[in-house]
Design a protein around this motif. Structure first.
Motif, short mmCIF file in Angstrom:
data_model
loop_
_atom_site.label_atom_id
_atom_site.label_comp_id
_atom_site.label_asym_id
_atom_site.label_seq_id
_atom_site.Cartn_x
_atom_site.Cartn_y
_atom_site.Cartn_z
N ALA A 59 42.85 43.41 40.18
CA ALA A 59 44.07 44.18 40.46
C ALA A 59 44.69 43.76 41.79
N THR A 60 43.87 43.51 42.79
CA THR A 60 44.39 43.09 44.09
C THR A 60 45.02 41.71 43.99
N VAL A 61 44.37 40.78 43.33
CA VAL A 61 44.92 39.44 43.18
C VAL A 61 46.18 39.48 42.34
N LYS A 62 46.19 40.32 41.30
CA LYS A 62 47.35 40.42 40.42
C LYS A 62 48.60 40.82 41.20
N GLY A 63 48.44 41.65 42.21
CA GLY A 63 49.58 42.07 43.01
C GLY A 63 50.22 40.93 43.77
#
Length: 192
Positions: A59-63
């Motif tokens: 989720a963090t990388v996706k942002g």
């Protein structure tokens, strides 16, 4: 004392010694088998923690790297495969190891992809997650080493004379090592 009585006493002492040895050998094999199970349980705990950490990392990388869908999908699919292998009651150690190796490769690709995004590298949440993942990977490596050491001891006891007699009588089976496959040992290639 007659010779027959002396021979009888010697035979009784020998039988008692063999019985004591057999009990000791059996107990040693049971202890080693239980240590193997415990070692696997310790690996399982660490792998579960890693699997629980991955959705936050993705989720963090996706942002920051939303267009890296292939890498994110690969990590998500590998995590799902690892969780499925962990919960499969008929799964083997080799199947579980393969699923975990695929997850490790996917995580390496994710980390390599994240290096292309300096803003992501500076994100405190990402750095914390990376630190937690690194700690878990170290714990997993230690747990694998412990497990494989105990497997070596059990397998050696099962194969060596004279405990192989007891192992055969009571159907002790060799345990499988938890090994990383060749692609998991290699660093991922990063091309920009």
């Amino acid at each position: 004392m007659s010779v027959g009585l002396i021979i009888g006493i010697v035979v009784i002492v020998l039988v008692i010694a063999i019985i004591i040895w057999a009990i000791g050998a059996y107990n040693n094999l049971v202890t080693l088998r239980n240590r193997v199970k415990n070692g696997w349980a310790q690996i399982d705990v660490q792998l579960k923690q890693r699997a629980d950490l991955i959705p936050n990392l993705v989720a963090t990388v996706k942002g920051y790297a939303a267009h890296e869908n292939a890498v994110l999908s690969q990590v998500t699919a590998a995590r799902a495969g690892a969780v499925a292998a962990a919960t499969d009651p008929n799964g083997t150690t080799a199947q579980r190891a393969e699923a975990e190796n695929q997850l490790s490769r996917a995580l390496l690709n994710l980390q390599a992809t994240a290096e292309a995004y300096p803003a992501l590298q500076a994100n405190q949440n990402f750095m914390d997650l990376q630190g937690q993942l690194k700690d878990l990977e170290n714990k997993i490596a230690y747990a694998r080493q412990f497990y494989n050491d105990v497997v070596l001891k059990l397998n050696t006891a099962i194969e060596t004379v004279p405990t192989n007699i007891i192992a055969g009588l009571f159907h002790f089976e060799q345990a499988q090592y938890f090994e990383a496959d060749e692609p998991a040992r290699q660093a991922p290639r990063v091309a920009f």
